[in-house]
Design a protein around this motif. Structure first.
Motif, PDB file in Angstrom:
ATOM      1  N   SER A 171      25.037  14.157  -7.881  1.00 50.14           N
ATOM      2  CA  SER A 171      24.179  14.234  -9.057  1.00 50.14           C
ATOM      3  C   SER A 171      22.955  13.345  -8.870  1.00 50.14           C
ATOM      4  N   LEU A 172      21.836  13.776  -9.416  1.00 49.32           N
ATOM      5  CA  LEU A 172      20.586  13.029  -9.351  1.00 49.32           C
ATOM      6  C   LEU A 172      19.828  13.171 -10.653  1.00 49.32           C
ATOM      7  N   HIS A 173      19.112  12.122 -11.011  1.00 52.25           N
ATOM      8  CA  HIS A 173      18.123  12.181 -12.087  1.00 52.25           C
ATOM      9  C   HIS A 173      16.778  12.416 -11.424  1.00 52.25           C
ATOM     10  N   LEU A 174      16.099  13.503 -11.808  1.00 51.36           N
ATOM     11  CA  LEU A 174      14.882  13.915 -11.117  1.00 51.36           C
ATOM     12  C   LEU A 174      13.766  14.187 -12.126  1.00 51.36           C
ATOM     13  N   VAL A 175      12.571  13.687 -11.819  1.00 53.95           N
ATOM     14  CA  VAL A 175      11.425  13.799 -12.712  1.00 53.95           C
ATOM     15  C   VAL A 175      10.300  14.556 -12.017  1.00 53.95           C
ATOM     16  N   ASN A 176       9.779  15.557 -12.691  1.00 56.94           N
ATOM     17  CA  ASN A 176       8.507  16.188 -12.305  1.00 56.94           C
ATOM     18  C   ASN A 176       7.474  15.694 -13.304  1.00 56.94           C
ATOM     19  N   GLN A 177       6.668  14.730 -12.904  1.00 58.01           N
ATOM     20  CA  GLN A 177       5.772  14.060 -13.832  1.00 58.01           C
ATOM     21  C   GLN A 177       4.656  14.980 -14.314  1.00 58.01           C
ATOM     22  N   ARG A 178       4.046  14.603 -15.436  1.00 55.37           N
ATOM     23  CA  ARG A 178       2.871  15.321 -15.944  1.00 55.37           C
ATOM     24  C   ARG A 178       1.726  15.222 -14.946  1.00 55.37           C
ATOM     25  N   LEU A 179       0.996  16.333 -14.808  1.00 56.99           N
ATOM     26  CA  LEU A 179      -0.144  16.384 -13.907  1.00 56.99           C
ATOM     27  C   LEU A 179      -1.359  16.957 -14.628  1.00 56.99           C
ATOM     28  N   ALA A 180      -2.536  16.549 -14.174  1.00 55.68           N
ATOM     29  CA  ALA A 180      -3.785  17.152 -14.636  1.00 55.68           C
ATOM     30  C   ALA A 180      -4.263  18.121 -13.565  1.00 55.68           C
ATOM     31  N   PRO A 181      -4.395  19.416 -13.871  1.00 56.16           N
ATOM     32  CA  PRO A 181      -4.778  20.386 -12.831  1.00 56.16           C
ATOM     33  C   PRO A 181      -6.133  20.112 -12.169  1.00 56.16           C
ATOM     34  N   THR A 182      -7.103  19.557 -12.904  1.00 62.07           N
ATOM     35  CA  THR A 182      -8.384  19.075 -12.363  1.00 62.07           C
ATOM     36  C   THR A 182      -9.092  20.018 -11.392  1.00 62.07           C
ATOM     37  N   PRO A 183      -9.431  21.242 -11.804  1.00 59.98           N
ATOM     38  CA  PRO A 183     -10.292  22.062 -10.940  1.00 59.98           C
ATOM     39  C   PRO A 183     -11.664  21.411 -10.792  1.00 59.98           C
ATOM     40  N   MET A 184     -12.362  21.743  -9.711  1.00 56.26           N
ATOM     41  CA  MET A 184     -13.670  21.145  -9.477  1.00 56.26           C
ATOM     42  C   MET A 184     -14.629  21.451 -10.625  1.00 56.26           C
ATOM     43  N   GLU A 185     -14.578  22.676 -11.152  1.00 57.40           N
ATOM     44  CA  GLU A 185     -15.431  23.058 -12.274  1.00 57.40           C
ATOM     45  C   GLU A 185     -14.701  22.832 -13.588  1.00 57.40           C
ATOM     46  N   PRO A 186     -15.203  21.951 -14.451  1.00 60.79           N
ATOM     47  CA  PRO A 186     -14.588  21.801 -15.778  1.00 60.79           C
ATOM     48  C   PRO A 186     -14.754  23.074 -16.607  1.00 60.79           C
ATOM     49  N   ARG A 187     -14.033  23.133 -17.718  1.00 57.20           N
ATOM     50  CA  ARG A 187     -14.156  24.277 -18.615  1.00 57.20           C
ATOM     51  C   ARG A 187     -15.578  24.374 -19.171  1.00 57.20           C
ATOM     52  N   SER A 188     -16.004  25.586 -19.450  1.00 53.69           N
ATOM     53  CA  SER A 188     -17.353  25.807 -19.944  1.00 53.69           C
ATOM     54  C   SER A 188     -17.386  27.124 -20.699  1.00 53.69           C
ATOM     55  N   THR A 189     -18.169  27.156 -21.798  1.00 50.60           N
ATOM     56  CA  THR A 189     -18.251  28.334 -22.658  1.00 50.60           C
ATOM     57  C   THR A 189     -19.679  28.510 -23.156  1.00 50.60           C
ATOM     58  N   LEU A 190     -20.156  29.737 -23.164  1.00 50.49           N
ATOM     59  CA  LEU A 190     -21.428  30.075 -23.789  1.00 50.49           C
ATOM     60  C   LEU A 190     -21.210  31.321 -24.634  1.00 50.49           C
ATOM     61  N   ALA A 191     -21.311  31.167 -25.949  1.00 47.60           N
ATOM     62  CA  ALA A 191     -21.095  32.280 -26.870  1.00 47.60           C
ATOM     63  C   ALA A 191     -22.426  32.769 -27.406  1.00 47.60           C
ATOM     64  N   SER A 192     -22.557  34.097 -27.503  1.00 43.47           N
ATOM     65  CA  SER A 192     -23.800  34.686 -27.994  1.00 43.47           C
ATOM     66  C   SER A 192     -23.480  35.876 -28.885  1.00 43.47           C
ATOM     67  N   HIS A 193     -23.978  35.838 -30.119  1.00 47.59           N
ATOM     68  CA  HIS A 193     -23.723  36.912 -31.079  1.00 47.59           C
ATOM     69  C   HIS A 193     -24.967  37.772 -31.233  1.00 47.59           C
ATOM     70  N   ASP A 194     -24.784  39.075 -31.057  1.00 45.12           N
ATOM     71  CA  ASP A 194     -25.895  40.011 -31.206  1.00 45.12           C
ATOM     72  C   ASP A 194     -25.875  40.572 -32.619  1.00 45.12           C
ATOM     73  N   THR A 195     -26.887  40.204 -33.401  1.00 45.05           N
ATOM     74  CA  THR A 195     -26.919  40.597 -34.811  1.00 45.05           C
ATOM     75  C   THR A 195     -27.016  42.109 -34.978  1.00 45.05           C
ATOM     76  N   ALA A 196     -27.779  42.750 -34.111  1.00 46.75           N
ATOM     77  CA  ALA A 196     -27.998  44.196 -34.251  1.00 46.75           C
ATOM     78  C   ALA A 196     -26.712  44.989 -34.066  1.00 46.75           C
TER      79      ALA A 196
END
Length: 750
Positions: A171-196
């Motif tokens: 028997s063993l006590h085993l931990v998979n610790q929390r990780l930050a995925p850290t891709p080179m490009e951070p998240r980014s969003t650009l939203a645009s609403h077309d009124t017409a």
């Protein structure tokens, strides 16, 4: 990319765009008793300030969670719905409380400081054991004991009987610790609403555009057809970009409200504070074995950290997908596995490269090494005694998952030879002569790929202008998939690769699952192959009409249709140019018959300096069965990159919160990433002798294989080195990451 011509979401700007910034909670758990944004609204350049109450009043819906798993009391899975901006209370440090939209980013950031928020701080809990302890602070009333849901697999009574009759128990006590995925490009969003038109366009860094569209439609309560998601280049995904984030919803809502484009680009600290984390499990694993080392039963009890808001992916990954591969390549027929999803006051967890399979394989591979030591067996030998053999294929494991094929013994034999397993004693002696501790570790394993979504859309357009345009709903994110797709098209059409244009990342062009679970090549690639072959068949009929003959008389080769035995011919592109819309177009859903089961054996040797605790990787070899290979260079790159991420978890990476829920590792000053000098060289062998039977390419997924194998192989090697130095009890108490301090203390009993 090399010429700087890549176009990522933050590279896109639109006329009149506004900039969005978020005020984030400094508390891990608190009631929101008041927000005063009056001063912020009056600041220069500020166009709007939004709170959770504003979004709720406008009808924006929180992100709901559906789960097939039950709470232990028999009720539905229990987790708070996640609003785009906090309502009534905050549940982790970094949760967005308010949003400022201004003419410039600097103006928006300045205005954040003018917002006053009244908090009534509440007790917080970030550790798994603490979260399920009696009288722990409750994060959500319906989640009694902070438990979201629980899954159980196997026969507890049969397992208990096997343990009682066993010659050996490990028997063993085993931990998979929390990780930050850290891709080179951070998240980014650009939203645009077309009124017409009333349509909303969302430029997004995403692995799954269709999923993002549908989730946004649900949040804003508008038809999915009124939303277009456009994805350009993606600078790394690793699972963290598979879902829609609250920030994306706020950007989209603000654009519709203000009738102007709205952009948000995360700073790196925001990625640590609010982007999904990965892993986060603590497990007690046990093996019951007979006197010869054959496993009689396998028992696991795991607590799985969901963070403050459990998402569907986070629940499924830990409570189902990981368990699917719990017994891996071993013929284990008695199990008792229990997985409990737990709420904590921390960032929600979700997919991260491997998504449940690294955690499961880490457990079973660590257990086999521990059993080998207890029984005095070679680690390779104990694995061989428990293998599923080729003659048993197709094999249905105890989790009712069917492996279509696999020759696991052959893979292990090749890896043992490649690593010169028999010559280890001489290398260990040489290391000892330099006052270094040497150890070796092995991980022999398989994984499940495909997300159990077996259809993917592909379109083929042969253009009269001399190009073949392919559209796929899977996404490029650094894995080179467009090159592999182009090669598949060349194989069918026989034209130069320069004639092929791969288009991805536009939900208006087609809907599909997207890129996750190492599925892009064998699902979308199969769809592209099938659509290309259908295009040739359609074009053959058109050529027969043009040449006034029967389709059966037409032969095709390298872009030319010819009447067999004659010199009468017409070119593919000329034929397309002669059609009414000057193209030959096929739109179809391709289908594969099931998941793929790539497998491998990774062997690692390490040297540890007992005076400093520094660990160096002396060698790393692997033999990998990924079926038929389209592009060996890309495959090796995927194996390298995956292994580096597994090594990062083993040696360096860890998300750490203090007792109050403050994030200690909130930047690269404190969260250490692996670098080239940490990992050394890899020697990967690709075995193509066992193609996958579930898809026409014979291919198996590879994107996560290296990550799954590296962590247990390296950890087993480090433990082996310390056991050989005479400290087995200390070695088996070690948990990742193996920092030099931990290793030094284990060796020197400090």
């Amino acid at each position: 990319m090399l010429l700087g011509a890549g176009r990522f979401t933050d590279d896109v700007s639109l006329p009149g765009q506004l900039h969005l910034c978020f005020l984030r909670s400094p508390h891990a758990h608190a009631k929101l008793t008041g927000i005063d944004a009056g001063a912020a609204r009056a600041m220069p350049g500020v166009v709007a300030v939004l709170t959770g109450a504003d979004l709720q009043a406008a009808g924006v819906k929180p992100q709901a969670v559906t789960s097939a798993f039950k709470h232990p009391d028999g009720g539905e899975a229990a987790t708070p719905f996640r609003p785009a901006l906090a309502l009534e209370r905050v549940r982790f440090v970094g949760e967005a409380v308010a949003a400022v939209i201004a003419e410039t980013r600097a103006q928006a950031k300045d205005a954040l400081e003018a917002i006053t928020v009244d908090y009534e701080e509440l007790p917080a809990v970030t550790g798994l054991a603490e979260a399920v302890a009696p009288n722990a602070p409750q994060i959500w009333p319906a989640a009694t004991g902070n438990i979201v849901a629980r899954s159980h697999f196997g026969d507890a009574a049969a397992a208990e009987a096997a343990f009682e009759a066993a010659a050996h128990v490990v028997s063993l006590h085993l931990v998979n610790q929390r990780l930050a995925p850290t891709p080179m490009e951070p998240r980014s969003t650009l939203a645009s609403h077309d009124t017409a038109s009333g349509r909303l366009t969302l430029h997004l860094s995403s692995q799954m555009p269709s999923s993002a569209r549908d989730a946004l439609a649900a949040a804003l309560e508008i038809p999915p057809a009124d939303i277009r998601v456009v994805v350009g280049d993606v600078g790394g995904g690793f699972g963290v970009k598979t879902g829609l984030y609250p920030e994306d919803i706020v950007a989209a809502f603000a654009s519709r409200l203000l009738k102007r484009p709205v952009k948000w680009a995360a700073e790196r600290i925001e990625e640590f504070l609010s982007a999904f984390h990965g892993r986060g499990t603590e497990s007690r694993a046990e093996l019951a074995l007979d006197g010869e080392g054959k496993v009689l039963a396998y028992r696991v009890r795991s607590l799985c950290d969901m963070g403050a808001y459990a998402g569907r992916a986070g629940i499924v990954i830990q409570l189902l997908i990981g368990p699917w591969v719990a017994t891996s390549i071993y013929d284990i027929r008695t199990i008792d596995l229990e997985f409990t999803a737990v709420l904590t006051n921390a960032v929600p967890t979700s997919a991260y490269r491997g998504a449940g399979r690294p955690e499961a394989i880490y457990l079973i591979e660590r257990m086999f090494d521990a059993a080998a030591i207890k029984l005095g067996l070679d680690p390779i030998e104990i694995r061989r005694r428990n293998l599923i053999h080729r003659a048993q294929m197709p094999y249905t494991n105890i989790m009712d998952q069917t492996y279509d094929d696999g020759d696991f013994a052959r893979i292990i034999d090749q890896a043992v030879a490649l690593a010169d397993w028999a010559g280890f004693a001489a290398r260990e002696a040489e290391s000892r002569g330099r006052r270094k501790l040497r150890g070796r570790g092995v991980a022999s394993f398989l994984e499940w790929t495909g997300a159990n979504i077996f259809e993917e859309r592909a379109t083929v357009a042969v253009m009269g202008t001399g190009e073949i345009e392919i559209y796929s709903t899977t996404m490029p994110m650094g894995q080179g998939i467009a090159t592999s797709f182009a090669q598949l098209v060349v194989d069918v059409f026989g034209v130069p690769i320069e004639k092929i244009r791969i288009v991805q990342g536009d939900s208006d062009r087609g809907s599909g699952f997207g890129s996750a679970a190492s599925r892009s090549l064998f699902t979308a690639g199969s769809a592209i192959r099938q659509a290309s072959e259908k295009t040739i068949a359609t074009a053959r009929d058109l050529a027969a009409d043009a040449l006034e003959t029967s389709s059966a008389d037409i032969e095709y080769r390298e872009g030319i249709f010819r009447i067999a035995g004659t010199d009468r011919e017409i070119g593919l592109f000329a034929l397309a140019d002669a059609q009414p819309d000057r193209r030959i177009y096929i739109d179809m859903m391709g289908k594969v018959d099931g998941p793929s089961w790539p497998n491998a054996c990774h062997i690692c040797e390490v040297e540890i300096d007992p005076e400093t605790g520094h660990l160096g990787i002396a060698s790393y070899v692997s033999v990998n069965d990924i079926g038929k290979v389209v592009n060996p260079l890309i495959v090796r790159g995927q194996l390298d990159g995956g292994a580096v991420q597994g090594i990062g978890q083993t040696l360096q990476e860890q998300i750490v919160y203090d007792d109050s829920g403050q994030l200690i590792t909130g930047s690269f000053m404190d969260y250490t990433m692996p670098r080239a000098g940490d990992v050394g060289a890899f020697h990967h062998v690709l075995d193509q002798s066992v193609p996958c039977h579930n898809n026409p390419l014979g291919a198996k997924g590879v994107g996560e294989l290296g990550t799954i194998g590296a962590t247990p192989a390296l950890m087993n090697a480090a433990v082996d080195a310390i056991v050989r130095a005479g400290y087995p009890e200390r070695a088996y108490k070690l948990q990742m990451p193996l920092t030099p301090e931990k290793l030094w203390r284990a060796i020197n009993n400090r």
